[in-house]
Enzyme design. Structure first.
Site, mmCIF file in Angstrom:
data_model
loop_
_atom_site.group_PDB
_atom_site.id
_atom_site.type_symbol
_atom_site.label_atom_id
_atom_site.label_comp_id
_atom_site.label_asym_id
_atom_site.label_seq_id
_atom_site.Cartn_x
_atom_site.Cartn_y
_atom_site.Cartn_z
ATOM 1 N N MET A 39 29.056 -24.123 6.144
ATOM 2 C CA MET A 39 29.769 -23.310 7.123
ATOM 3 C C MET A 39 29.191 -23.524 8.515
ATOM 4 S SD MET A 39 32.119 -21.591 5.547
ATOM 5 C CE MET A 39 32.476 -19.996 6.274
ATOM 6 N N CYS A 40 29.942 -23.090 9.484
ATOM 7 C CA CYS A 40 29.575 -23.341 10.872
ATOM 8 C C CYS A 40 29.468 -22.006 11.592
ATOM 9 C CB CYS A 40 30.642 -24.195 11.544
ATOM 10 S SG CYS A 40 31.018 -25.679 10.597
ATOM 11 N N GLU A 41 29.091 -22.063 12.833
ATOM 12 C CA GLU A 41 29.041 -20.853 13.653
ATOM 13 C C GLU A 41 30.031 -20.986 14.794
ATOM 14 O OE1 GLU A 41 26.595 -18.107 13.861
ATOM 15 O OE2 GLU A 41 25.480 -18.661 12.064
#
Lengths: 260, 260
Positions: free
Chosen positions: B1-3
């Site tokens: 996942m990313c931010e």
């Protein structure tokens, strides 16, 4: 008028040296103080930096000068506004995606009352330059919905350039990350550096680089600029109407849109 | 996942403080070390910075942290690759021009086997994220060849988002420079800061800012992030399916794509 600079190389190469000379023209040795921008291709991606502030005093320009971003195709532009206000939206180079590739464009010159032809590409700012770029892409997209051969692209491109060259001043650099295309209607020079490499002395600032320390014997690097950037090397001057398709530092094809 | 991180403000505002916290998650306090990017709108122009290098050690990130670029709409993303290699072409945010405006998009999540529908917009890289963005723009362009009303855009947008939300994880931020659109399917928080402003303490690094020293009483600034960036303020948590259209730091409209 503005200053154009492009690079085509057969190995990822930084432009720190050439940029150091060019950025002096952005408000110090030249009057081009209405912003600047640069696009670096890395694989199919492109990294663009834009700043509507004068180049010679820009924090972002200082980063580009000191942080070596290596690329095989680079387009750089410093602007002296004639058409269109000094805003970020009017700062070259301009980028659009066509057929799954990023296309990048910078222009030096002026075509009065130019409006882009119909198509999906529309200018965001209000320069003739961005309108020319959108017109070019709309012509390509209207003729080919999927990506055609390089020769088909080139035929469409030089046909469009013949129109532009007859309508005004249109020195331009264009890239899709695979190749770099240059058109000269009034002023454009280039130099190809290859072994044996030697020292080069910038014209606009006291700086010498010995390319032999930074290269391997197989490197081929062409730099294209509105005016020669170095004082101790022999640059080639393009004639009016001359276009060249560059790849890996070499001319793949060339011609003249104002002849034949 | 990313931010993800976004900002919507009613006056041009820098993101140096929030970015200082976020960039720590790019390889130091978080695992998101596969590149990062940020887009700042200034008028109709947009300035993007992309770096496939980890954010916490990036020279370009240090520039963004220290050089206040003021904007009313910002989209930022730091990446932990799941689909698509770590390359510049796969680095968010992605940008395309539609109807003479630059549209910018960043995504957190994954939709397996996603391919963009037919249309002029095609991905350059090979992430599901860029394919979703192109699909969204192709839907808008297919329905409206010229720029429609904001409500027509929003109806088309939320219809597309309802599809995406049912097919996978799709937290996203999208802007055309006039407004910022957020969609949450799993994780997104936001905070609106307005007078009386007070101090804020970052969660990811020892840093406090007193916003009262940097603001005027009429300023309204909303920050949207995957997870709250400060430890001493009350952030709002979006529910699954919740979308919001932001302008000038305020929610213009909101709804839920997973409810009637």
């Amino acid at each position: 008028m503005c200053e154009l600079m492009g690079m085509s190389a057969n190995v990822p190469t930084d432009i720190c040296f050439s940029f150091s000379g060019l950025m002096q023209r952005g408000g110090r040795t030249g009057p081009h103080c209405d912003g600047w921008g640069v696009a670096f291709y890395e694989g199919s991606g492109v990294r663009c930096f834009h700043d509507p502030a004068p180049c010679h005093s820009s924090a972002i320009a200082q980063l580009i000068e000191s942080y070596p971003i290596k690329s095989e195709n680079v387009i750089c532009h410093i602007r002296q506004a004639n058409v269109g206000r000094v805003t970020l939206a009017n700062t070259h180079p301009f980028t659009r995606e066509l057929w799954g590739q990023y296309w990048t464009f910078a222009h030096n010159g002026q075509i009065n009352d130019f409006a882009a032809g119909e198509g999906p590409f529309q200018p965001v700012g209000n320069t003739d330059s961005e309108a020319i770029f959108c017109d070019l892409l709309n012509r390509l997209r209207a003729r080919f919905t999927q990506r055609p051969s390089q020769q088909e692209i080139l035929d469409c491109l030089t046909g469009a350039c013949a129109d532009y060259a007859r309508r005004g001043v249109c020195n331009l650099l264009l890239s899709n990350g695979e190749w770099l295309f240059s058109l000269c209607t009034t002023k454009l020079s280039w130099i190809t550096r290859r072994a044996p490499f030697g020292p080069a002395q910038l014209r606009d600032v006291e700086m010498v680089v010995d390319f032999q320390e930074h290269t391997t014997p197989n490197d081929v690097v062409t730099v294209i600029a509105t005016e020669p950037l170095t004082s101790n090397e022999q640059w080639n001057t393009c004639e009016s109407g001359e276009w060249r398709l560059w790849q890996g530092g070499e001319t793949l094809q060339q011609g003249n849109v104002l002849k034949g």
